[in-house]
Design an enzyme around this catalytic site. Structure first.
Site, PDB file in Angstrom:
ATOM      1  N   ASP A   1       0.990  -1.276   0.071  1.00  0.00           N
ATOM      2  CA  ASP A   1      -0.009  -0.023   0.082  1.00  0.00           C
ATOM      3  C   ASP A   1       0.940   1.415   0.060  1.00  0.00           C
ATOM      4  O   ASP A   1       2.055   1.335   0.121  1.00  0.00           O
ATOM      5  CB  ASP A   1      -1.085  -0.011   1.009  1.00  0.00           C
TER       6      ASP A   1
ATOM      7  N   ASP B   1      -9.917   3.935  -3.366  1.00  0.00           N
ATOM      8  CA  ASP B   1     -10.684   2.905  -2.991  1.00  0.00           C
ATOM      9  C   ASP B   1     -11.847   2.632  -3.457  1.00  0.00           C
ATOM     10  O   ASP B   1     -12.700   3.689  -3.582  1.00  0.00           O
ATOM     11  CB  ASP B   1     -10.570   2.964  -1.506  1.00  0.00           C
TER      12      ASP B   1
END
Ligand code: NAG
Ligand code: NAG
Ligand code: NAG
Ligand code: NAG
Length: 435
Positions: free
Chosen positions: A151, A245
């Site tokens: 990430d 996201d």
């Protein structure tokens, strides 16, 4: 965001040269599996992964090709590394360690993924791997981890990029999704090579560490479409997130479809835009779940299920197991994704998050996959016209199979369907003409 950008992005890919290629072959095709985040967030433990793995077997998802069980954020002790510098597994959540879980998952014939971040802490604030790459990669390899989602949170100042990449999720763009220096601050100059950026370095360091391990770990960049990962992701990884996201709302599904339709030239074997984990089962109607899954498969995104499989309806299980869409995703002979051949509601190449391109087509060993998405709030009649579709002879009839039902619809001169709101008509059309 323009057609010209697409063509520029396409150039380095001519010839289909792959950058990162794994020894086992894992990563040539989009990854299929399950990930904990969309359903459980930080509320994870060993039992949830074992239950998901068992359900993948019981529902036939494993037999359909889903093979990764991926642990997302929050698996470690939030309090920090051990005195000798290792991330410590939270043994309350994982009483057998992640090596224990890995061996159980492997015994079930599945693979296991893990999560970290190219920053000082993960997105949920747990220890992360920037400048600890070799220690962490070695630990994961010794535990038997097969996949890493890496990430992009908590990047320290000395690792920040010099410029911003034009991406509508993060910088001020024109209404058509383009950037200009007048409205977008600190835009990279034309021709800037993002391989010279700190983002490239941050993610490349982990690739180098993974490469040194005896156990193979395939590498997914959760880089959110920043730093023009589309131009270099394939040098170091098998897939990379192309947007911010997803969440369990139809609006984010169409937003991601819209964005990805402008980035698809970076998709081929070993090289996949990750449109984020699936929300099938999470607050989408069946029509929306069909469209979401069909488009993700057609765009050759990784397909990582993100729901509680115990609660998943049979109709949603059937969507996730659709043989014809999975065959398109996992086609060994064609690496390119389906692409829009016509926008539909809006003029071609319009950037529009609520009404993205509706008419998509892509080649495969089973014929041309054609999708007709209805982004409107009511049923709409849509027609697939052969002469508009790349790879089809518009002067001939072609044999058509309904992708959802498997029904052979016979030899047709075109295909017309009433498509419910937010649903997608999906057909396979034979490349040969009917006689
Ligand atoms: C996008 O919008 C900007 C500003 O309105 C305009 O200058 C540019 O030509 C547009 N680009 C495309 C591809 O439509
Ligand atoms: C370990 O997990 C337990 C159970 O979820 C949690 O309550 C605890 O805070 C975690 N410990 C650390 C140090 O993160
Ligand atoms: C479910 O989706 C609807 C429609 O997009 C949205 O209004 C609602 O907030 C969503 N609910 C949850 C719990 O995400
Ligand atoms: C997106 O397209 C729809 C349909 O043409 C239009 O009504 C809407 O205003 C567009 N949205 C934006 C932000 O331009």
């Amino acid at each position: 965001m323009t057609r010209n950008n697409q063509m520029l992005l396409a150039l380095p890919l001519l010839g289909g040269a792959a950058g990162h290629v794994s020894k086992s072959g894992a990563g040539k095709l989009p990854s299929l599996g399950w990930n904990s985040w969309n359903m459980y967030g930080c509320d994870i433990d060993e039992a949830k992964f074992l239950a998901a793995a068992q359900k993948m077997i019981d529902t036939g998802l494993k037999d359909a090709g889903y093979n990764y069980v991926n642990v997302d954020d929050c698996w470690s002790l939030k309090t920090g590394r051990s005195d000798d510098g290792h991330i410590q597994v939270n043994m309350t959540r994982f009483p057998n360690g992640l090596d224990g879980l890995a061996s159980k998952i492997h015994d079930m014939g599945l693979k296991i993924g893990i999560y970290s971040t190219a920053g000082t802490a993960t997105c949920a604030g747990y220890p992360a791997s920037l400048e600890h790459e070799e220690t962490d990669a070695a630990d994961w390899a010794s535990w038997g981890i097969d996949y890493l989602k890496y990430d992009n949170c908590n990047v320290p100042d000395n690792w920040k990029d010099e410029y911003v990449f034009c991406h509508p999720d993060y910088v001020k763009t024109n209404s058509n999704g383009t950037c200009t220096p007048e409205i977008t601050e600190n835009l990279a100059p034309p021709g800037y090579d993002w391989r010279t950026s700190k983002s490239f370095d941050r993610f490349k360091r982990m690739k180098d560490a993974l490469d040194k391990q005896d156990h193979e770990i395939v590498y997914n960049l959760c880089i959110w479409g920043t730093a023009d990962v589309f131009s270099w992701g394939k040098d170091i990884a098998i897939s990379w997130r192309m947007s911010n996201d997803i969440n369990a709302h139809w609006d984010t599904v169409t937003h991601i479809i819209n964005l990805n339709s402008f980035y698809l030239n970076s998709v081929d074997f070993w090289s996949h835009n990750d449109a984020d984990m699936l929300e099938v089962g999470n607050n989408l109607s069946d029509a929306e779940a069909r469209s979401h899954f069909a488009l993700w498969a057609a765009m050759k995104s990784p397909l990582l299920i993100g729901t509680d499989l115990d609660k998943l309806s049979q109709s949603n299980i059937d969507i996730l197991k659709n043989r014809r869409l999975l065959a398109f995703s996992q086609d060994e002979t064609v690496g390119a994704p389906a692409k829009p051949y016509k926008w539909g509601i809006n003029p071609d190449w319009t950037y529009n998050s609520t009404n993205p391109a509706e008419f998509w087509a892509g080649d495969s060993e089973n014929g041309i996959l054609v999708l007709m998405l209805n982004t409107l709030g009511e049923t709409d009649s849509k027609t697939a016209v052969w002469s508009e579709i790349p790879g089809l002879d518009g002067n001939c009839k072609h044999r058509v199979t309904n992708v959802w039902t498997g029904e052979d619809l016979g030899c047709l001169g075109e295909y017309k369907a009433d498509v419910e709101s937010h649903d997608t008509a999906a057909i396979l059309v034979s490349k040969h003409s009917c006689h």
